[in-house]
Design a protein around this motif. Sequence first.
Motif, PDB file in Angstrom:
ATOM      1  N   ARG A 101      13.923  -1.921  -6.292  1.00 59.37           N
ATOM      2  CA  ARG A 101      15.152  -2.608  -5.874  1.00 59.37           C
ATOM      3  C   ARG A 101      15.781  -1.947  -4.643  1.00 59.37           C
ATOM      4  O   ARG A 101      16.594  -2.536  -3.967  1.00 59.37           O
ATOM      5  CB  ARG A 101      16.150  -2.696  -7.016  1.00 59.37           C
ATOM      6  CG  ARG A 101      16.770  -1.413  -7.425  1.00 59.37           C
ATOM      7  CD  ARG A 101      17.797  -1.632  -8.533  1.00 59.37           C
ATOM      8  NE  ARG A 101      18.636  -0.485  -8.698  1.00 59.37           N
ATOM      9  CZ  ARG A 101      18.341   0.572  -9.425  1.00 59.37           C
ATOM     10  NH1 ARG A 101      17.204   0.601 -10.090  1.00 59.37           N
ATOM     11  NH2 ARG A 101      19.164   1.584  -9.519  1.00 59.37           N
ATOM     12  N   VAL A 102      15.385  -0.716  -4.343  1.00 60.88           N
ATOM     13  CA  VAL A 102      15.842  -0.019  -3.138  1.00 60.88           C
ATOM     14  C   VAL A 102      14.781  -0.109  -2.039  1.00 60.88           C
ATOM     15  O   VAL A 102      15.104  -0.327  -0.878  1.00 60.88           O
ATOM     16  CB  VAL A 102      16.153   1.457  -3.459  1.00 60.88           C
ATOM     17  CG1 VAL A 102      16.475   2.232  -2.201  1.00 60.88           C
ATOM     18  CG2 VAL A 102      17.274   1.562  -4.472  1.00 60.88           C
ATOM     19  N   TYR A 103      13.530   0.043  -2.402  1.00 57.52           N
ATOM     20  CA  TYR A 103      12.446   0.122  -1.430  1.00 57.52           C
ATOM     21  C   TYR A 103      12.321  -1.140  -0.580  1.00 57.52           C
ATOM     22  O   TYR A 103      12.284  -1.076   0.647  1.00 57.52           O
ATOM     23  CB  TYR A 103      11.129   0.399  -2.159  1.00 57.52           C
ATOM     24  CG  TYR A 103       9.949   0.518  -1.227  1.00 57.52           C
ATOM     25  CD1 TYR A 103       9.718   1.695  -0.542  1.00 57.52           C
ATOM     26  CD2 TYR A 103       9.080  -0.548  -1.024  1.00 57.52           C
ATOM     27  CE1 TYR A 103       8.646   1.826   0.319  1.00 57.52           C
ATOM     28  CE2 TYR A 103       8.010  -0.432  -0.164  1.00 57.52           C
ATOM     29  CZ  TYR A 103       7.795   0.753   0.502  1.00 57.52           C
ATOM     30  OH  TYR A 103       6.743   0.869   1.362  1.00 57.52           O
ATOM     31  N   TRP A 104      12.223  -2.305  -1.208  1.00 55.50           N
ATOM     32  CA  TRP A 104      11.980  -3.545  -0.456  1.00 55.50           C
ATOM     33  C   TRP A 104      13.142  -3.944   0.445  1.00 55.50           C
ATOM     34  O   TRP A 104      12.912  -4.339   1.598  1.00 55.50           O
ATOM     35  CB  TRP A 104      11.579  -4.672  -1.404  1.00 55.50           C
ATOM     36  CG  TRP A 104      10.217  -4.419  -1.976  1.00 55.50           C
ATOM     37  CD1 TRP A 104       9.926  -4.051  -3.250  1.00 55.50           C
ATOM     38  CD2 TRP A 104       8.971  -4.457  -1.279  1.00 55.50           C
ATOM     39  NE1 TRP A 104       8.565  -3.873  -3.400  1.00 55.50           N
ATOM     40  CE2 TRP A 104       7.957  -4.119  -2.198  1.00 55.50           C
ATOM     41  CE3 TRP A 104       8.600  -4.752   0.028  1.00 55.50           C
ATOM     42  CZ2 TRP A 104       6.623  -4.070  -1.852  1.00 55.50           C
ATOM     43  CZ3 TRP A 104       7.255  -4.699   0.375  1.00 55.50           C
ATOM     44  CH2 TRP A 104       6.290  -4.364  -0.549  1.00 55.50           C
ATOM     45  N   PRO A 105      14.390  -3.862   0.024  1.00 57.19           N
ATOM     46  CA  PRO A 105      15.473  -4.174   0.966  1.00 57.19           C
ATOM     47  C   PRO A 105      15.529  -3.221   2.157  1.00 57.19           C
ATOM     48  O   PRO A 105      15.800  -3.645   3.286  1.00 57.19           O
ATOM     49  CB  PRO A 105      16.743  -4.065   0.121  1.00 57.19           C
ATOM     50  CG  PRO A 105      16.301  -4.288  -1.271  1.00 57.19           C
ATOM     51  CD  PRO A 105      14.911  -3.723  -1.337  1.00 57.19           C
TER      52      PRO A 105
ATOM     53  N   PHE B 139       0.839  -1.210   0.000  1.00 53.92           N
ATOM     54  CA  PHE B 139       0.000   0.000   0.000  1.00 53.92           C
ATOM     55  C   PHE B 139       0.872   1.257   0.000  1.00 53.92           C
ATOM     56  O   PHE B 139       0.615   2.201  -0.755  1.00 53.92           O
ATOM     57  CB  PHE B 139      -0.920  -0.028   1.221  1.00 53.92           C
ATOM     58  CG  PHE B 139      -1.851   1.129   1.307  1.00 53.92           C
ATOM     59  CD1 PHE B 139      -2.921   1.249   0.446  1.00 53.92           C
ATOM     60  CD2 PHE B 139      -1.637   2.119   2.253  1.00 53.92           C
ATOM     61  CE1 PHE B 139      -3.779   2.328   0.525  1.00 53.92           C
ATOM     62  CE2 PHE B 139      -2.490   3.206   2.342  1.00 53.92           C
ATOM     63  CZ  PHE B 139      -3.572   3.306   1.472  1.00 53.92           C
ATOM     64  N   ALA B 140       1.904   1.288   0.833  1.00 57.99           N
ATOM     65  CA  ALA B 140       2.790   2.460   0.913  1.00 57.99           C
ATOM     66  C   ALA B 140       3.638   2.613  -0.341  1.00 57.99           C
ATOM     67  O   ALA B 140       4.045   3.725  -0.702  1.00 57.99           O
ATOM     68  CB  ALA B 140       3.686   2.356   2.134  1.00 57.99           C
ATOM     69  N   ARG B 141       3.926   1.537  -1.015  1.00 58.53           N
ATOM     70  CA  ARG B 141       4.782   1.561  -2.202  1.00 58.53           C
ATOM     71  C   ARG B 141       4.164   2.384  -3.326  1.00 58.53           C
ATOM     72  O   ARG B 141       4.859   2.985  -4.138  1.00 58.53           O
ATOM     73  CB  ARG B 141       5.036   0.123  -2.667  1.00 58.53           C
ATOM     74  CG  ARG B 141       5.811  -0.005  -3.940  1.00 58.53           C
ATOM     75  CD  ARG B 141       7.279   0.353  -3.714  1.00 58.53           C
ATOM     76  NE  ARG B 141       8.009   0.197  -4.943  1.00 58.53           N
ATOM     77  CZ  ARG B 141       8.492   1.231  -5.634  1.00 58.53           C
ATOM     78  NH1 ARG B 141       8.352   2.443  -5.195  1.00 58.53           N
ATOM     79  NH2 ARG B 141       9.139   1.027  -6.750  1.00 58.53           N
ATOM     80  N   ARG B 142       2.850   2.450  -3.361  1.00 67.78           N
ATOM     81  CA  ARG B 142       2.169   3.192  -4.437  1.00 67.78           C
ATOM     82  C   ARG B 142       2.531   4.671  -4.438  1.00 67.78           C
ATOM     83  O   ARG B 142       2.568   5.305  -5.477  1.00 67.78           O
ATOM     84  CB  ARG B 142       0.661   3.053  -4.288  1.00 67.78           C
ATOM     85  CG  ARG B 142       0.179   1.668  -4.517  1.00 67.78           C
ATOM     86  CD  ARG B 142      -1.308   1.590  -4.347  1.00 67.78           C
ATOM     87  NE  ARG B 142      -1.722   0.197  -4.334  1.00 67.78           N
ATOM     88  CZ  ARG B 142      -2.928  -0.201  -4.040  1.00 67.78           C
ATOM     89  NH1 ARG B 142      -3.856   0.684  -3.735  1.00 67.78           N
ATOM     90  NH2 ARG B 142      -3.227  -1.473  -4.050  1.00 67.78           N
ATOM     91  N   TRP B 143       2.763   5.234  -3.247  1.00 67.89           N
ATOM     92  CA  TRP B 143       3.051   6.664  -3.135  1.00 67.89           C
ATOM     93  C   TRP B 143       4.533   6.963  -2.973  1.00 67.89           C
ATOM     94  O   TRP B 143       4.903   8.098  -2.792  1.00 67.89           O
ATOM     95  CB  TRP B 143       2.284   7.263  -1.952  1.00 67.89           C
ATOM     96  CG  TRP B 143       0.830   7.301  -2.261  1.00 67.89           C
ATOM     97  CD1 TRP B 143       0.188   8.215  -3.024  1.00 67.89           C
ATOM     98  CD2 TRP B 143      -0.145   6.371  -1.855  1.00 67.89           C
ATOM     99  NE1 TRP B 143      -1.148   7.914  -3.116  1.00 67.89           N
ATOM    100  CE2 TRP B 143      -1.382   6.781  -2.395  1.00 67.89           C
ATOM    101  CE3 TRP B 143      -0.120   5.206  -1.082  1.00 67.89           C
ATOM    102  CZ2 TRP B 143      -2.561   6.077  -2.187  1.00 67.89           C
ATOM    103  CZ3 TRP B 143      -1.295   4.512  -0.876  1.00 67.89           C
ATOM    104  CH2 TRP B 143      -2.489   4.951  -1.426  1.00 67.89           C
TER     105      TRP B 143
END
Length: 86
Positions: free
Chosen positions: A65-69, A55-59
């Motif tokens: 490749r940076v966000y999830w790690p 949900f937060a990834r949308r904004w």
Amino acid sequence: MPVFLMWYIAVNGPLAELGWTVREPTENDGMMLWLVIVVPVVAAFVLLWWLANAFARRWNTAAARVYWPVCALVTLVPTFGLVIFL
């Protein structure tokens, strides 16, 4: 918390059997009780973690490749603190 519970099972179970750690002297209930507790807690945590971050990834403008790690590392910081300092 789920990672700490998995660490506790590993320390009192397989790692103690290998001789790498020492079991908690009062831990005499067996491993099945811990698995009954840990499996639902870990499953609920993973589901909630994934849904919240999806949900937060949308904004967020960061690349996947940076966000999830970074999300995984931020989640593990409190656990590492508990494991190291307790």
